[in-house]
Design a protein around this motif. Structure first.
Motif, PDB file in Angstrom:
ATOM      1  N   HIS A   1      -3.331   0.598  -3.275  1.00  0.00           N
ATOM      2  CA  HIS A   1      -3.332  -1.001  -2.700  1.00  0.00           C
ATOM      3  C   HIS A   1      -3.054  -1.449  -3.900  1.00  0.00           C
ATOM      4  O   HIS A   1      -3.808  -1.734  -4.919  1.00  0.00           O
TER       5      HIS A   1
ATOM      6  N   ARG B   1       3.674  -1.335   3.823  1.00  0.00           N
ATOM      7  CA  ARG B   1       3.464   0.092   3.396  1.00  0.00           C
ATOM      8  C   ARG B   1       4.487   0.974   3.002  1.00  0.00           C
ATOM      9  O   ARG B   1       5.414   0.519   3.491  1.00  0.00           O
TER      10      ARG B   1
ATOM     11  N   VAL C   1       0.935  -1.079  -0.044  1.00  0.00           N
ATOM     12  CA  VAL C   1       0.043   0.075   0.169  1.00  0.00           C
ATOM     13  C   VAL C   1       0.946   1.194  -0.047  1.00  0.00           C
ATOM     14  O   VAL C   1       1.745   1.449   0.819  1.00  0.00           O
TER      15      VAL C   1
ATOM     16  N   VAL D   1       0.837   5.038   1.028  1.00  0.00           N
ATOM     17  CA  VAL D   1       0.084   5.777   1.827  1.00  0.00           C
ATOM     18  C   VAL D   1       0.276   7.168   1.750  1.00  0.00           C
ATOM     19  O   VAL D   1       1.603   7.567   1.532  1.00  0.00           O
TER      20      VAL D   1
ATOM     21  N   ALA E   1      -7.681   2.533   4.055  1.00  0.00           N
ATOM     22  CA  ALA E   1      -6.565   1.846   3.789  1.00  0.00           C
ATOM     23  C   ALA E   1      -6.083   0.302   4.406  1.00  0.00           C
ATOM     24  O   ALA E   1      -6.348   0.320   5.826  1.00  0.00           O
TER      25      ALA E   1
ATOM     26  N   TYR F   1      -4.669   6.376  -0.666  1.00  0.00           N
ATOM     27  CA  TYR F   1      -3.787   5.361  -0.657  1.00  0.00           C
ATOM     28  C   TYR F   1      -3.813   4.513  -1.871  1.00  0.00           C
ATOM     29  O   TYR F   1      -4.840   4.676  -2.420  1.00  0.00           O
TER      30      TYR F   1
ATOM     31  N   MET G   1      -7.192   7.666   3.063  1.00  0.00           N
ATOM     32  CA  MET G   1      -6.481   6.743   3.997  1.00  0.00           C
ATOM     33  C   MET G   1      -7.290   5.794   5.180  1.00  0.00           C
ATOM     34  O   MET G   1      -6.960   4.852   5.577  1.00  0.00           O
TER      35      MET G   1
END
Length: 88
Positions: A45, A66, A25, A27, A60, A43, A57
């Motif tokens: 993914h 991350r 992800v 972010v 997420a 975010y 967010m």
């Protein structure tokens, strides 16, 4: 060197840890989609080399690896095909 009998156990532990993660992800980015949506604190993914979801967010996934992209603009799905090969 790892003793022969322990290699299988370490492999299983590693595989189990990898299976718990669901992709990666990006972010805290300013995400702007090709559909015109914008998430100032969003975010992206990705799993299996594909974009799975995009959003704010608050939504997420927490169980993925991350990458903090604070201060960056992310354009999911954009392919920059600009090239100068053979143009001189």
């Amino acid at each position: 060197m790892i003793p022969k009998g322990r290699r299988g156990a370490l492999f299983l532990l590693k595989r189990e840890a990898e299976n718990r993660r669901t992709g990666m992800v990006i972010v805290n980015a300013d995400v702007r989609t090709m559909a015109g949506e914008r998430f100032e604190h969003g975010y992206i993914h990705m799993d299996g080399g594909k974009i799975v979801s995009v959003g704010p967010m608050e939504r997420a996934p927490r169980d993925a690896e991350r990458f903090d992209a604070a201060g960056a603009v992310a354009l999911p799905g954009l392919v920059d095909a600009h090239c100068h090969i053979g143009m001189w």
